[in-house]
Design a protein around this motif. Structure first.
Motif, short mmCIF file in Angstrom:
data_model
loop_
_atom_site.label_atom_id
_atom_site.label_comp_id
_atom_site.label_asym_id
_atom_site.label_seq_id
_atom_site.Cartn_x
_atom_site.Cartn_y
_atom_site.Cartn_z
N PRO A 143 9.79 1.50 1.06
CA PRO A 143 8.92 0.30 1.07
C PRO A 143 9.12 -0.35 -0.28
CG PRO A 143 7.50 2.28 1.48
CD PRO A 143 9.00 2.66 1.36
N PHE A 144 8.90 0.45 -1.43
CA PHE A 144 8.92 -0.18 -2.80
C PHE A 144 10.06 -1.05 -3.00
CE2 PHE A 144 9.81 -0.09 -7.31
CZ PHE A 144 8.11 -0.54 -7.76
N ALA A 145 11.46 -0.28 -2.69
CA ALA A 145 12.61 -1.04 -2.98
C ALA A 145 12.65 -2.27 -2.09
CB ALA A 145 13.71 -0.19 -2.62
N ALA A 146 12.13 -2.27 -1.00
CA ALA A 146 12.26 -3.54 -0.02
C ALA A 146 11.30 -4.67 -0.40
CB ALA A 146 11.97 -3.01 1.51
N TRP A 147 10.02 -4.12 -0.83
CA TRP A 147 9.03 -5.12 -1.31
C TRP A 147 9.47 -5.81 -2.82
CZ3 TRP A 147 4.87 -1.46 0.85
CH2 TRP A 147 4.78 -1.41 2.10
N MET A 148 10.19 -4.98 -3.22
CA MET A 148 10.69 -5.62 -4.49
C MET A 148 11.65 -6.85 -4.44
SD MET A 148 9.40 -4.31 -7.46
CE MET A 148 10.76 -4.88 -8.65
N LEU A 149 12.22 -6.93 -3.55
CA LEU A 149 13.10 -8.06 -2.97
C LEU A 149 12.17 -9.31 -2.92
CD1 LEU A 149 15.34 -6.59 -0.29
CD2 LEU A 149 15.89 -7.08 -2.71
N TYR A 150 10.96 -9.09 -2.34
CA TYR A 150 10.00 -10.22 -2.32
C TYR A 150 9.70 -10.76 -3.89
CZ TYR A 150 9.69 -9.65 2.51
OH TYR A 150 9.73 -9.48 4.05
N VAL A 207 0.99 0.41 -5.29
CA VAL A 207 -0.36 0.89 -4.67
C VAL A 207 0.04 1.02 -2.96
CG1 VAL A 207 -2.67 0.70 -4.14
CG2 VAL A 207 -1.95 0.36 -6.39
N LEU A 208 0.51 -0.22 -2.40
CA LEU A 208 0.77 -0.04 -1.14
C LEU A 208 1.83 0.96 -0.62
CD1 LEU A 208 -0.21 -1.24 1.50
CD2 LEU A 208 1.39 -3.23 1.19
N SER A 209 2.84 1.12 -1.44
CA SER A 209 3.94 1.81 -1.29
C SER A 209 3.45 3.43 -1.31
CB SER A 209 5.07 1.89 -2.19
OG SER A 209 5.61 0.53 -2.16
N VAL A 210 2.52 3.66 -2.34
CA VAL A 210 1.97 5.01 -2.61
C VAL A 210 1.09 5.48 -1.29
CG1 VAL A 210 0.52 6.50 -3.80
CG2 VAL A 210 2.36 5.03 -5.00
N VAL A 211 0.41 4.47 -1.05
CA VAL A 211 -0.73 4.71 0.04
C VAL A 211 0.19 4.88 1.45
CG1 VAL A 211 -2.56 3.67 1.49
CG2 VAL A 211 -2.47 3.62 -0.97
N TRP A 212 1.09 4.03 1.78
CA TRP A 212 1.71 4.34 2.87
C TRP A 212 2.43 5.88 2.96
CZ3 TRP A 212 2.12 2.79 7.56
CH2 TRP A 212 3.36 3.38 8.34
N GLY A 213 3.20 6.04 1.90
CA GLY A 213 3.58 7.49 1.58
C GLY A 213 2.92 8.49 1.92
N SER A 214 1.54 8.32 1.44
CA SER A 214 0.84 9.85 1.63
C SER A 214 0.31 9.66 3.05
CB SER A 214 -0.46 9.31 0.68
OG SER A 214 -1.41 8.03 1.14
N GLY A 215 0.19 8.49 3.89
CA GLY A 215 -0.01 8.79 5.18
C GLY A 215 1.05 9.44 5.90
N MET A 216 2.19 8.91 5.75
CA MET A 216 3.39 9.45 6.26
C MET A 216 3.62 11.06 6.09
SD MET A 216 4.52 7.34 8.26
CE MET A 216 3.02 6.99 8.44
N LYS A 217 3.34 11.62 4.83
CA LYS A 217 3.29 12.70 4.65
C LYS A 217 2.33 13.75 4.98
CE LYS A 217 5.21 16.18 2.05
NZ LYS A 217 6.69 16.24 2.37
N SER A 256 -7.69 -4.37 1.84
CA SER A 256 -7.02 -3.67 2.89
C SER A 256 -6.31 -2.47 2.42
CB SER A 256 -6.06 -4.88 3.56
OG SER A 256 -6.82 -6.03 4.05
N THR A 257 -5.70 -2.44 1.32
CA THR A 257 -4.77 -1.11 1.10
C THR A 257 -5.67 0.08 0.75
OG1 THR A 257 -3.19 -2.46 0.09
CG2 THR A 257 -3.25 -0.27 -0.72
N VAL A 258 -6.74 -0.25 -0.10
CA VAL A 258 -7.73 0.97 -0.18
C VAL A 258 -8.67 1.31 1.24
CG1 VAL A 258 -7.92 0.44 -2.72
CG2 VAL A 258 -9.67 -0.55 -0.98
N LEU A 259 -8.74 0.26 1.98
CA LEU A 259 -9.56 0.61 3.39
C LEU A 259 -8.37 1.16 4.42
CD1 LEU A 259 -12.17 -0.45 4.88
CD2 LEU A 259 -10.72 -2.18 6.01
N PHE A 260 -7.10 0.90 4.27
CA PHE A 260 -6.18 1.80 4.88
C PHE A 260 -6.25 3.02 4.30
CE2 PHE A 260 -1.51 2.74 5.15
CZ PHE A 260 -1.65 3.41 6.35
N LEU A 261 -6.04 3.39 3.12
CA LEU A 261 -6.31 4.74 2.47
C LEU A 261 -7.35 5.42 2.75
CD1 LEU A 261 -5.31 6.84 0.44
CD2 LEU A 261 -6.53 5.73 -1.55
#
Length: 578
Positions: A143-150, A207-217, A256-261
């Motif tokens: 996700p970090f690489a994909a969102w860097m395109l934006y 932050v959003l990438s790390v939070v998503w990654g921690s959820g998947m792990k 929203s990111t920290v609420l997701f965390l």
């Protein structure tokens, strides 16, 4: 199975599928060339599904087993009603009342069947697989690489007047709590590193990438294959809402990111039966996340308070660390918003920001309803009666609030009188009050965008021009910018109802959480995972000023997370809780 029986089952499945397909298509659209093409594929899918169910003795062995039946039946009868009410578009193509009744009944029956079937399928998912030491790098890096395109396409960020207001405070040090001040302080610190909106974009992406990654792990550790989670993460990385919002400098994104965390931490607490709280580093993470939830948006503190009380009740055995966390966060919040804000001469939020829904209801009643002489005089003291109709927009209160004629000091000087007058008007005109609320809150509950003047404000791809700070977008990669803009526009054009209406994610959260509740042995603690976001949705629904997707952005990552959380094998949850 004999050929005759097989033929009968295929015939029955095809007949049921044909009726269901026509009902579903007719519920939304008249029959024309495009709907015939959609109907063909829907017919094939439903035929296969009906045939599969006809070929089994026990068609729903998990969801309708005796122990689950009393829980499942109310849900599968109610949820399709909510789904139909939320997704229904203009139905003027249904010509007679008899046709309306028949189509509604058949569509409802089809949705009940589909709801049960999907719940049964999810309950049986068991994609066990290997773990990997390097999977976290994939979950974060993709996700970090994909969102860097934006970031490259719309460098350095996208900003609206709200963003620019915080940007000004971060440089002038003249503080206002209109936008949560602690969030503004985060921006203030970051611009000391690089005085560009790009630093905030990079921070949000990371932050959003790390939070998503921690959820998947965390899900992987519960037995789900890292290969499946990696493939799903690729889909998440391509999700347009997450991509453009990762560089949109709104307080809603980081909140929203920290609420997701916070929801991910609830997942870890629930699936460990509270033992996750035994480690000090976990408690520290919970403390930091709780602080961020409480400070990054004004409705975050009530969400934390409610969650803190619920956790103390549900996980009573772990009351000491939970109580310590609760008291520490509340204490810090009171100190910061009290004496510290006072010493910094922080301007408080205007009263009109908290009474948007009542204001909309009053406006609708002033225009179409019945007022007493006293109520009429009071309303006129806030704004001339003719201006209520002039500036009223059924789907946003901002035109009234910022009309220049709205005197909110009348409200602020005596909020009790305002609430009393508002309650009296609602009691005299309940239908108009409900109508005004449902319209203003349509983005919360309605998947299908209302007919004009209904609208959805989804995203911007630029910094508002002619701002006071000289901030502009710089084109680094013209072709990429064009392609990304086209990708976003197409997603909005073709997937407005599914991708770009927050209600779609809200209903997905309800469905997936309830399915998890059934799958994992009716464990009510599963609802704690979704509860932070559901509470935030409720608070937004009570104060919503406009139809902006960003207010409900927290729905998106949680809904996507729940889609893979329900992959966890049933035995895994049972072992942890029994």
């Amino acid at each position: 199975m004999s050929k005759t029986n097989a033929l009968l089952k295929w015939t029955g499945a095809a007949a049921a599928s044909g009726i269901a397909t026509v009902a579903l298509i007719s519920f939304y659209e008249p029959l024309y060339s495009l709907t015939f093409k959609i109907g063909f594929f829907l017919f094939i899918l439903l035929t296969l599904l009906f045939y599969q169910k006809l070929g089994r003795t026990k068609r729903f062995p998990i969801t309708l087993q005796k122990a689950n039946r009393k829980w499942t039946l109310p849900f599968v009868l109610l949820f399709p009603m909510i789904l139909m009410a939320s997704s229904a578009a203009d139905q003027s193509h249904i010509e007679t009342n008899i046709m309306v009744g028949v189509i509604y009944l058949l569509a409802y029956g089809t949705y009940v069947f589909l709801t049960l079937s999907l719940m049964e399928y999810i309950a049986g998912i068991d994609p066990k697989g290997r773990t990997s030491r390097f999977s976290l790098l994939f979950y974060i890096g993709i996700p970090f690489a994909a969102w860097m395109l934006y970031f490259i396409a719309f460098f350095p960020a996208t900003m609206t007047p709200d963003s620019l207001s915080q940007w000004g405070q971060a440089h002038s040090f003249e503080w206002s709590n209109w936008h949560p001040l602690v969030h503004t302080w985060v921006m203030t610190v970051l611009v000391q590193i690089w005085d560009s909106p790009g630093v905030m974009s990079l921070f949000q992406i990371a932050v959003l990438s790390v939070v998503w990654g921690s959820g998947m792990k965390a899900i992987e550790k519960r037995g789900v294959s890292y290969i499946g989670l990696t493939l799903f993460t690729i889909i998440v990385a391509a999700w347009p809402v997450l991509g453009i919002y990762s560089i949109s400098l709104w307080k809603d994104v980081l909140y929203s990111t920290v609420l997701f965390l916070f929801s991910i931490l609830m997942f870890k607490i629930v699936f460990s039966k509270g033992t996750w709280l035994h480690r000090k580093r976990n408690l520290f993470l919970l403390f930091l996340t709780s602080l961020a939830v409480a400070f990054f948006r004004h409705n975050g503190f009530p969400v934390f308070l409610f969650m803190g009380v619920v956790l103390l009740i549900v996980f009573r055995k772990e009351w000491k660390p939970l109580l310590l966390n609760f008291l520490a966060v509340v204490g810090i919040y009171l100190i910061v918003t009290g004496p510290i804000f006072s010493s910094l001469d922080v301007r408080s939020t205007e009263t009109k920001e908290a009474v948007g829904i009542p204001t909309q209801q009053i406006a609708n009643i002033v225009i179409n309803g019945d007022l007493t002489a006293e109520q009429e005089d009071y309303v006129a003291s806030i704004m001339p009666l003719e201006d209520w109709e002039k500036f009223y927009h059924p789907y946003k209160v901002d035109p009234i609030k910022f009309s220049g004629y709205f005197n909110d000091t009348v409200i602020g000087d005596d909020i009790g009188k305002f609430l009393s007058m508002w309650a009296g008007m609602v009691i005299r005109n309940p239908g108009l009050a409900i109508e005004a609320y449902l319209r203003e809150a349509s983005i919360v509950w309605q998947m299908h965008e209302p007919e004009p003047p209904g609208y959805t404000s989804n995203f911007v791809t630029y910094i508002y021009k002619n701002n006071d700070y000289g901030l502009v977008n710089k084109t680094i990669a013209p072709d990429l910018k064009t392609e990304m803009k086209e990708y976003l526009d197409n997603s909005e054009t073709y997937f407005l109802t599914t991708i770009w209406r927050p209600a779609s994610y809200f209903l997905a959260i309800l469905f997936l959480t309830y399915t998890a509740f059934i799958k994992y042995g009716r464990r009510g603690t599963v609802w704690l995972i979704a509860l932070p976001v559901l509470l935030s949705v409720g608070s937004v629904a009570a104060t919503l000023p406009a139809q902006d997707f960003r207010y409900l952005f927290s729905n998106v990552p949680l809904a996507l997370f729940l889609m893979v959380m329900v992959w966890i094998p049933r035995e895994e949850k049972t072992e942890i809780h029994e």
